[in-house]
Design a protein around this motif. Structure first.
Motif, PDB file in Angstrom:
ATOM      1  N   ALA A  95       0.834  -1.206   0.000  1.00 31.96           N
ATOM      2  CA  ALA A  95       0.000   0.000   0.000  1.00 31.96           C
ATOM      3  C   ALA A  95       0.864   1.250   0.000  1.00 31.96           C
ATOM      4  CB  ALA A  95      -0.929  -0.004   1.213  1.00 31.96           C
ATOM      5  N   CYS A  96       1.915   1.262   0.800  1.00 32.62           N
ATOM      6  CA  CYS A  96       2.805   2.427   0.875  1.00 32.62           C
ATOM      7  C   CYS A  96       3.489   2.679  -0.471  1.00 32.62           C
ATOM      8  CB  CYS A  96       3.845   2.216   1.970  1.00 32.62           C
ATOM      9  SG  CYS A  96       4.942   3.618   2.208  1.00 32.62           S
ATOM     10  N   ILE A  97       4.007   1.635  -1.078  1.00 37.02           N
ATOM     11  CA  ILE A  97       4.688   1.782  -2.367  1.00 37.02           C
ATOM     12  C   ILE A  97       3.703   2.214  -3.450  1.00 37.02           C
ATOM     13  CG2 ILE A  97       5.885   0.492  -4.186  1.00 37.02           C
ATOM     14  CD1 ILE A  97       7.248  -1.084  -1.886  1.00 37.02           C
ATOM     15  N   ALA A  98       2.490   1.669  -3.426  1.00 39.97           N
ATOM     16  CA  ALA A  98       1.485   2.045  -4.423  1.00 39.97           C
ATOM     17  C   ALA A  98       1.115   3.517  -4.306  1.00 39.97           C
ATOM     18  CB  ALA A  98       0.244   1.173  -4.267  1.00 39.97           C
ATOM     19  N   VAL A  99       0.946   4.001  -3.085  1.00 37.55           N
ATOM     20  CA  VAL A  99       0.603   5.407  -2.897  1.00 37.55           C
ATOM     21  C   VAL A  99       1.763   6.303  -3.319  1.00 37.55           C
ATOM     22  CG1 VAL A  99       0.115   7.159  -1.145  1.00 37.55           C
ATOM     23  CG2 VAL A  99      -1.130   5.007  -1.140  1.00 37.55           C
ATOM     24  N   ARG A 100       2.978   5.941  -2.953  1.00 37.67           N
ATOM     25  CA  ARG A 100       4.127   6.757  -3.355  1.00 37.67           C
ATOM     26  C   ARG A 100       4.277   6.770  -4.876  1.00 37.67           C
ATOM     27  NH1 ARG A 100       4.653  10.528  -0.886  1.00 37.67           N
ATOM     28  NH2 ARG A 100       6.593  10.896  -1.990  1.00 37.67           N
ATOM     29  N   PHE A 101       4.018   5.640  -5.534  1.00 38.38           N
ATOM     30  CA  PHE A 101       4.083   5.592  -6.994  1.00 38.38           C
ATOM     31  C   PHE A 101       2.999   6.483  -7.593  1.00 38.38           C
ATOM     32  CE2 PHE A 101       2.919   3.664 -11.089  1.00 38.38           C
ATOM     33  CZ  PHE A 101       4.137   3.777 -11.737  1.00 38.38           C
ATOM     34  N   TYR A 102       1.805   6.448  -7.015  1.00 40.06           N
ATOM     35  CA  TYR A 102       0.705   7.291  -7.485  1.00 40.06           C
ATOM     36  C   TYR A 102       1.063   8.779  -7.342  1.00 40.06           C
ATOM     37  CZ  TYR A 102      -3.765   9.682  -7.615  1.00 40.06           C
ATOM     38  OH  TYR A 102      -4.774  10.553  -7.897  1.00 40.06           O
TER      39      TYR A 102
ATOM     40  N   THR B  65      10.227   8.097  -0.522  1.00 41.69           N
ATOM     41  CA  THR B  65       9.588   6.788  -0.609  1.00 41.69           C
ATOM     42  C   THR B  65      10.274   5.788   0.312  1.00 41.69           C
ATOM     43  OG1 THR B  65       8.878   7.201  -2.879  1.00 41.69           O
ATOM     44  CG2 THR B  65       9.009   4.895  -2.186  1.00 41.69           C
ATOM     45  N   VAL B  66      11.601   5.778   0.315  1.00 42.17           N
ATOM     46  CA  VAL B  66      12.333   4.871   1.206  1.00 42.17           C
ATOM     47  C   VAL B  66      12.011   5.185   2.663  1.00 42.17           C
ATOM     48  CG1 VAL B  66      14.645   4.231   2.007  1.00 42.17           C
ATOM     49  CG2 VAL B  66      14.174   4.391  -0.436  1.00 42.17           C
ATOM     50  N   LEU B  67      11.958   6.449   3.005  1.00 41.38           N
ATOM     51  CA  LEU B  67      11.628   6.851   4.371  1.00 41.38           C
ATOM     52  C   LEU B  67      10.209   6.434   4.750  1.00 41.38           C
ATOM     53  CD1 LEU B  67      12.803   8.371   6.801  1.00 41.38           C
ATOM     54  CD2 LEU B  67      11.740  10.427   5.895  1.00 41.38           C
ATOM     55  N   ALA B  68       9.267   6.620   3.837  1.00 37.20           N
ATOM     56  CA  ALA B  68       7.877   6.220   4.097  1.00 37.20           C
ATOM     57  C   ALA B  68       7.759   4.709   4.260  1.00 37.20           C
ATOM     58  CB  ALA B  68       6.969   6.711   2.973  1.00 37.20           C
ATOM     59  N   VAL B  69       8.487   3.951   3.454  1.00 32.67           N
ATOM     60  CA  VAL B  69       8.467   2.489   3.571  1.00 32.67           C
ATOM     61  C   VAL B  69       9.066   2.054   4.910  1.00 32.67           C
ATOM     62  CG1 VAL B  69       9.521   0.379   2.632  1.00 32.67           C
ATOM     63  CG2 VAL B  69       8.405   2.001   1.104  1.00 32.67           C
ATOM     64  N   LEU B  70      10.149   2.689   5.330  1.00 36.48           N
ATOM     65  CA  LEU B  70      10.765   2.338   6.614  1.00 36.48           C
ATOM     66  C   LEU B  70       9.843   2.675   7.786  1.00 36.48           C
ATOM     67  CD1 LEU B  70      14.460   3.404   5.986  1.00 36.48           C
ATOM     68  CD2 LEU B  70      13.552   1.090   6.158  1.00 36.48           C
ATOM     69  N   PHE B  71       9.180   3.827   7.732  1.00 37.90           N
ATOM     70  CA  PHE B  71       8.229   4.170   8.782  1.00 37.90           C
ATOM     71  C   PHE B  71       7.053   3.195   8.800  1.00 37.90           C
ATOM     72  CE2 PHE B  71      10.333   8.159   9.537  1.00 37.90           C
ATOM     73  CZ  PHE B  71       9.998   8.461  10.849  1.00 37.90           C
ATOM     74  N   THR B  72       6.603   2.774   7.621  1.00 37.34           N
ATOM     75  CA  THR B  72       5.509   1.797   7.540  1.00 37.34           C
ATOM     76  C   THR B  72       5.940   0.470   8.148  1.00 37.34           C
ATOM     77  OG1 THR B  72       4.660   2.867   5.551  1.00 37.34           O
ATOM     78  CG2 THR B  72       3.968   0.611   5.958  1.00 37.34           C
TER      79      THR B  72
ATOM     80  N   LEU C 209      -3.052  -2.107   5.824  1.00 43.59           N
ATOM     81  CA  LEU C 209      -3.267  -1.378   4.573  1.00 43.59           C
ATOM     82  C   LEU C 209      -3.503   0.103   4.828  1.00 43.59           C
ATOM     83  CD1 LEU C 209      -5.564  -3.826   2.578  1.00 43.59           C
ATOM     84  CD2 LEU C 209      -3.297  -3.037   1.900  1.00 43.59           C
ATOM     85  N   VAL C 210      -4.266   0.399   5.878  1.00 46.92           N
ATOM     86  CA  VAL C 210      -4.541   1.796   6.220  1.00 46.92           C
ATOM     87  C   VAL C 210      -3.255   2.499   6.657  1.00 46.92           C
ATOM     88  CG1 VAL C 210      -5.807   3.305   7.798  1.00 46.92           C
ATOM     89  CG2 VAL C 210      -6.931   1.307   6.813  1.00 46.92           C
ATOM     90  N   TYR C 211      -2.453   1.829   7.480  1.00 43.50           N
ATOM     91  CA  TYR C 211      -1.184   2.418   7.909  1.00 43.50           C
ATOM     92  C   TYR C 211      -0.274   2.679   6.709  1.00 43.50           C
ATOM     93  CZ  TYR C 211      -2.170   1.445  12.828  1.00 43.50           C
ATOM     94  OH  TYR C 211      -2.711   1.422  14.080  1.00 43.50           O
TER      95      TYR C 211
END
Length: 135
Positions: free
Chosen positions: A54-61, A79-86, A101-103
């Motif tokens: 979900a995180c990668i899909a949103v960042r790609f969008y 994106t890397v930072l968001a994935v690590l936080f997720t 998925l929500v997170y």
């Protein structure tokens, strides 16, 4: 036609009853989530996969809707930072896959906001953190 179907069902009923009666020691199988470990921390594999996707899909969008030259030089580290936080949120909170998925979606959408939130947090925790350099 109906009589043939009734006769067939009547013939299968004793076979089904015999199969159930012979399997008295059977137990009901329960599913257990697959647990993975990273650096000694356990987490559910399904939740982690759901959150990261979900995180990668949103960042790609976000990267596709805001097209600019050299956009990936800025968006890749975010994106890397968001994935690590997720991943950290899933490891810490151990949510079910739907909540994961929500997170993942929320943290992916925050993007640069994660940096602002973290910077404000650090400035509040350290003495003199609110002093701006050069001010």
């Amino acid at each position: 036609m109906i009589w043939k179907m009734g006769a067939t069902m009547g013939a299968l009923l004793p076979l089904a009853a015999a199969a159930v009666a012979s399997d008295r020691g059977a137990t009901t199988a329960t599913s257990v989530p697959v647990i993975w470990h990273f650096a000694g921390y356990p987490f559910e594999a399904g939740s982690m996969i759901a959150a990261l996707c979900a995180c990668i899909a949103v960042r790609f969008y976000v990267a596709q809707t805001d097209r600019q030259q050299h956009r990936w030089t800025v968006d890749a580290p975010v994106t890397v930072l968001a994935v690590l936080f997720t991943a950290g949120a899933v490891i810490r909170l151990r949510p079910d896959p739907a909540l994961a998925l929500v997170y993942g979606t929320g943290l992916g959408a925050l993007g640069v906001g994660i940096i602002t939130i973290a910077l404000n947090f650090v400035r509040a925790k350290f003495p003199g953190g609110n002093d701006q350099p050069g001010a």
